[in-house]
Design an enzyme around this catalytic site. Structure first.
Site, short mmCIF file in Angstrom:
data_model
loop_
_atom_site.label_atom_id
_atom_site.label_comp_id
_atom_site.label_asym_id
_atom_site.label_seq_id
_atom_site.Cartn_x
_atom_site.Cartn_y
_atom_site.Cartn_z
N GLU A 1 -24.28 3.05 23.28
CA GLU A 1 -23.48 3.06 22.05
C GLU A 1 -22.31 2.10 22.17
O GLU A 1 -21.62 2.08 23.19
CB GLU A 1 -22.97 4.49 21.83
CG GLU A 1 -22.99 4.93 20.41
CD GLU A 1 -24.40 5.03 19.82
OE1 GLU A 1 -24.83 4.05 19.16
OE2 GLU A 1 -25.05 6.05 20.02
N GLY B 1 -25.39 7.60 4.71
CA GLY B 1 -24.08 7.52 5.37
C GLY B 1 -23.87 8.53 6.47
O GLY B 1 -22.73 8.88 6.77
N GLY C 1 -25.16 8.17 9.66
CA GLY C 1 -25.31 7.60 11.00
C GLY C 1 -26.75 7.44 11.44
O GLY C 1 -27.00 7.21 12.61
N SER D 1 -29.13 4.36 7.29
CA SER D 1 -29.73 4.21 5.97
C SER D 1 -29.51 2.79 5.45
O SER D 1 -30.36 2.26 4.73
CB SER D 1 -29.16 5.25 5.00
OG SER D 1 -27.76 5.22 5.02
N ASP E 1 -29.22 -1.55 14.71
CA ASP E 1 -29.89 -0.74 13.69
C ASP E 1 -31.03 -1.52 13.03
O ASP E 1 -32.12 -0.99 12.81
CB ASP E 1 -28.87 -0.30 12.63
CG ASP E 1 -27.68 0.41 13.25
OD1 ASP E 1 -27.79 0.84 14.41
OD2 ASP E 1 -26.64 0.52 12.58
C1 GLA Z 1 -23.33 1.26 14.15
C2 GLA Z 1 -23.58 -0.24 14.12
C3 GLA Z 1 -24.42 -0.67 15.32
C4 GLA Z 1 -23.81 -0.16 16.63
C5 GLA Z 1 -23.47 1.33 16.53
C6 GLA Z 1 -22.71 1.81 17.73
O1 GLA Z 1 -24.53 1.96 14.00
O2 GLA Z 1 -24.26 -0.60 12.93
O3 GLA Z 1 -24.56 -2.07 15.34
O4 GLA Z 1 -22.68 -0.93 16.99
O5 GLA Z 1 -22.70 1.61 15.38
O6 GLA Z 1 -23.51 1.76 18.87
#
Ligand code: GLA
Length: 384
Positions: free
Chosen positions: A36, A124, A126, A129, A174
């Site tokens: 992360e 929204g 996490g 989406s 993502d």
């Molecule tokens: C969000 C961002 C990703 C990544 C995460 C944290 O999801 O879109 O690019 O930085 O936070 O790991």
């Protein structure tokens, strides 16, 4: 994708546009197993695509316009693609319009399109989406125009849409997870080289499950905390004399701790130790050592909470309650500041963990979270 959602999106498209879509394109959300806040530091991430996602019904137009509608949102978009510019769009239409802008900017001649989207993802929270929306629309626009774009490249264009048009300075995890996800696997991505290592994540056979706990606390990615962390990492790398934090080890961060000062030292410690945890998790998963994966999830959460300071009371509570109820490991997943936690749980403890988390939230006077199992699914694709 559910047949029900496909049918709803298809008929809503026809109702809005007056004709049938040329096709349906699907892109999944993602859960990050571990890794992360490493992707914008050229580091390692280890996400998997999930079965929840977004579908776009679309057809090509010839007048240069992009019209878009959503089952979930009232706002409607109708713009000239050639006139789209970075940083000019607000609301949900920023994502499809950003995607059109990114493709256009990459030299792909778009003649226009009508697009209607619908999703099974909680918005929204996490589970990405927005990346699912960008990738479903991106794939639709590319295929409708006969453009042959590598999946990786489409993911990077989707990230440009997110950062330059929607204004969220995210990394590429993502979008890469949505485009490159593989059923039954988590994918370890080296965000510097974009090398992908797909590792089997078929926990059911081993008697385990991955459970998402959605705290329903909205994340506010664009509110500055994410960008602030990103800037701090850049500053830490500058002080350490390297291009990015990918280029230093945890030991080198310790050696530079005085120059870094307390806050930057902790930020850099998180990133460098998290990169090591990702590689350790890949090894542990390959060895089917799930207790070790659980330990790494715990260590990741502690690092995000204490060093990176992106957790939230609700995420900490979800992690503690899940662990107390027997989860092998649990951590916040995604950017943090709210959103979801992930727990690795023995299959016969899933219900008990869900109940314990719900009790902990009600006991603390907090709204009950949703708890559901997730499994690694395939990446974006045409449906039909
Ligand atoms: C969000 C961002 C990703 C990544 C995460 C944290 O999801 O879109 O690019 O930085 O936070 O790991």
């Amino acid at each position: 994708m559910t047949a029900e959602l496909a049918a709803r999106v298809r008929s809503a498209f026809a109702a809005r546009s007056g004709y049938e879509p040329a096709g349906l394109w699907w892109a999944p959300g993602r859960v990050n197993l571990i890794g992360e806040h490493t992707d914008y530091n050229d580091g390692y991430v280890f996400p998997f695509a999930i079965e929840l996602g977004t579908v776009a019904a679309a057809a090509r137009r010839d007048d240069g316009r992009l019209r878009c509608w959503s089952l979930e949102e009232d706002a409607v978009g109708d713009v000239s693609i050639a006139e789209l510019e970075p940083g000019r769009v607000d609301g949900w239409t920023a994502y499809p319009q950003g995607m059109a802008w990114a493709l256009h900017d990459a030299g792909i001649g778009l003649t226009g399109a009508d697009v209607l989207v619908g999703t099974t993802l909680p918005l929204g929270s996490g589970l990405s989406s927005s990346a699912a929306l960008e990738c479903a629309v991106g794939l639709a626009l590319a295929e409708l125009h006969g453009a042959r774009i590598e999946r990786r490249d489409l993911a990077l264009l989707a990230q440009r849409a997110e950062t330059e048009v929607a204004g969220v300075p995210s990394g590429a995890m993502d979008q890469l997870a949505a485009m490159l996800g593989r059923e039954g696997h988590a994918i370890c991505i080296d965000t510097r080289t974009l090398h992908v290592d797909a590792v089997p994540l078929e926990l059911g056979d081993a008697g385990f499950a991955l459970v998402v706990i959605d705290t329903h606390v909205p994340r506010r990615l664009a509110d500055g905390a994410y960008g602030e962390r990103r800037a701090q990492c850049g500053e830490a790398a500058r002080i350490l004399g390297v291009p990015t934090l990918r280029d230093v080890s945890p030991e080198e961060v310790e050696a530079g701790s005085e120059d870094l000062g307390d806050v930057l030292h902790r930020r850099a410690r998180h990133v460098t130790t998290e990169n090591e945890r990702v590689l350790d998790a890949v090894e542990a998963l390959r060895a089917r050592d799930l207790p070790r994966v659980g330990e790494l999830l715990h260590a990741s959460h502690a690092s995000l909470r204490d060093d990176y300071e992106v957790s939230a009371v609700e995420l900490d509570l979800a992690v503690t309650a899940a662990t107390d109820a027997g989860a092998l490991g649990a951590r916040m997943t995604g950017a943090g500041f709210g959103g979801c936690a992930l727990a690795l749980v023995a299959a016969d403890r899933v219900a008990a963990v869900g109940a314990a988390v719900a009790d902990a939230f009600t006991g603390a006077g907090l709204a009950e979270p949703s708890t559901f199992e997730v499994a690694p699914a395939g990446g974006a694709r045409r449906h039909d």
